[in-house]
Design a protein around this motif. Sequence first.
Motif, PDB file in Angstrom:
ATOM      1  N   ASP A 103       0.831  -1.206   0.000  1.00  0.00           N
ATOM      2  CA  ASP A 103       0.000   0.000   0.000  1.00  0.00           C
ATOM      3  C   ASP A 103       0.865   1.255   0.000  1.00  0.00           C
ATOM      4  O   ASP A 103       0.550   2.235  -0.676  1.00  0.00           O
ATOM      5  N   GLU A 104       1.938   1.236   0.755  1.00  0.00           N
ATOM      6  CA  GLU A 104       2.847   2.398   0.782  1.00  0.00           C
ATOM      7  C   GLU A 104       3.484   2.593  -0.591  1.00  0.00           C
ATOM      8  O   GLU A 104       3.571   3.713  -1.084  1.00  0.00           O
ATOM      9  N   ALA A 105       3.924   1.515  -1.198  1.00  0.00           N
ATOM     10  CA  ALA A 105       4.535   1.606  -2.530  1.00  0.00           C
ATOM     11  C   ALA A 105       3.518   2.113  -3.550  1.00  0.00           C
ATOM     12  O   ALA A 105       3.837   2.990  -4.362  1.00  0.00           O
ATOM     13  N   ALA A 106       2.289   1.600  -3.498  1.00  0.00           N
ATOM     14  CA  ALA A 106       1.249   2.029  -4.432  1.00  0.00           C
ATOM     15  C   ALA A 106       0.886   3.499  -4.243  1.00  0.00           C
ATOM     16  O   ALA A 106       0.502   4.178  -5.196  1.00  0.00           O
ATOM     17  N   ALA A 107       1.032   3.991  -3.019  1.00  0.00           N
ATOM     18  CA  ALA A 107       0.732   5.395  -2.728  1.00  0.00           C
ATOM     19  C   ALA A 107       1.885   6.315  -3.131  1.00  0.00           C
ATOM     20  O   ALA A 107       1.790   7.531  -2.956  1.00  0.00           O
ATOM     21  N   GLY A 108       2.952   5.746  -3.665  1.00  0.00           N
ATOM     22  CA  GLY A 108       4.073   6.552  -4.114  1.00  0.00           C
ATOM     23  C   GLY A 108       5.156   6.759  -3.073  1.00  0.00           C
ATOM     24  O   GLY A 108       6.097   7.518  -3.295  1.00  0.00           O
ATOM     25  N   ASN A 109       5.038   6.101  -1.944  1.00  0.00           N
ATOM     26  CA  ASN A 109       6.064   6.197  -0.901  1.00  0.00           C
ATOM     27  C   ASN A 109       7.152   5.185  -1.225  1.00  0.00           C
ATOM     28  O   ASN A 109       6.995   3.994  -0.996  1.00  0.00           O
ATOM     29  N   THR A 110       8.242   5.671  -1.754  1.00  0.00           N
ATOM     30  CA  THR A 110       9.291   4.783  -2.244  1.00  0.00           C
ATOM     31  C   THR A 110      10.515   4.757  -1.342  1.00  0.00           C
ATOM     32  O   THR A 110      11.535   4.181  -1.700  1.00  0.00           O
ATOM     33  N   ARG A 111      10.409   5.374  -0.188  1.00  0.00           N
ATOM     34  CA  ARG A 111      11.494   5.322   0.811  1.00  0.00           C
ATOM     35  C   ARG A 111      10.903   4.646   2.044  1.00  0.00           C
ATOM     36  O   ARG A 111      10.135   5.255   2.785  1.00  0.00           O
ATOM     37  N   VAL A 112      11.251   3.373   2.217  1.00  0.00           N
ATOM     38  CA  VAL A 112      10.612   2.542   3.241  1.00  0.00           C
ATOM     39  C   VAL A 112      11.669   1.864   4.100  1.00  0.00           C
ATOM     40  O   VAL A 112      12.660   1.334   3.585  1.00  0.00           O
ATOM     41  N   ILE A 113      11.431   1.898   5.401  1.00  0.00           N
ATOM     42  CA  ILE A 113      12.242   1.120   6.343  1.00  0.00           C
ATOM     43  C   ILE A 113      11.316   0.110   7.002  1.00  0.00           C
ATOM     44  O   ILE A 113      10.241   0.465   7.484  1.00  0.00           O
ATOM     45  N   LEU A 114      11.726  -1.121   7.011  1.00  0.00           N
ATOM     46  CA  LEU A 114      11.015  -2.167   7.729  1.00  0.00           C
ATOM     47  C   LEU A 114      11.799  -2.435   9.010  1.00  0.00           C
ATOM     48  O   LEU A 114      12.917  -2.958   8.965  1.00  0.00           O
ATOM     49  N   ASN A 115      11.239  -2.001  10.122  1.00  0.00           N
ATOM     50  CA  ASN A 115      11.895  -2.138  11.422  1.00  0.00           C
ATOM     51  C   ASN A 115      11.500  -3.477  12.032  1.00  0.00           C
ATOM     52  O   ASN A 115      10.336  -3.695  12.385  1.00  0.00           O
ATOM     53  N   LEU A 116      12.469  -4.368  12.172  1.00  0.00           N
ATOM     54  CA  LEU A 116      12.218  -5.722  12.684  1.00  0.00           C
ATOM     55  C   LEU A 116      12.725  -5.906  14.114  1.00  0.00           C
ATOM     56  O   LEU A 116      12.895  -7.035  14.567  1.00  0.00           O
TER      57      LEU A 116
END
Length: 121
Positions: free
Chosen positions: A35-48
């Motif tokens: 959903d973030e990618a589809a919304a145009g948010n292309t800077r993503v951190i996945l905090n594990l």
Amino acid sequence: MAIRHRQVQGVVVIDARGSFFGDSETEELQRAVMDEAAAGNTRVILNLTECQALNSIAIGVLMRCFASVRGRGGEIKLCGLGKRIKDLFTMTKLIVVFDHHETEEQALARFPVAAAEQKES
């Protein structure tokens, strides 16, 4: 809820909590990133940091998310890999695929400053 979204310095941070074994929590993780990618948010951190375990289904989801974000010209970074998850990523050789960092702050620092943010400075 296993997933939390937030914005930090123009980067979407998705916090994943718990174990991901291919059920609804894994679907929620995939949906969050896609959903973030589809919304145009292309800077993503996945905090594990608070993620205890992943199985092969969850790793496949991470790979699809990685491909989706990269396909849109973006970057997805991982942070907070615990020993167990880091060992899993090392064993599967995914440790060289994903840009990973010890802390969220280190991952944030690895994103280039956006053009709009440079103009404001």
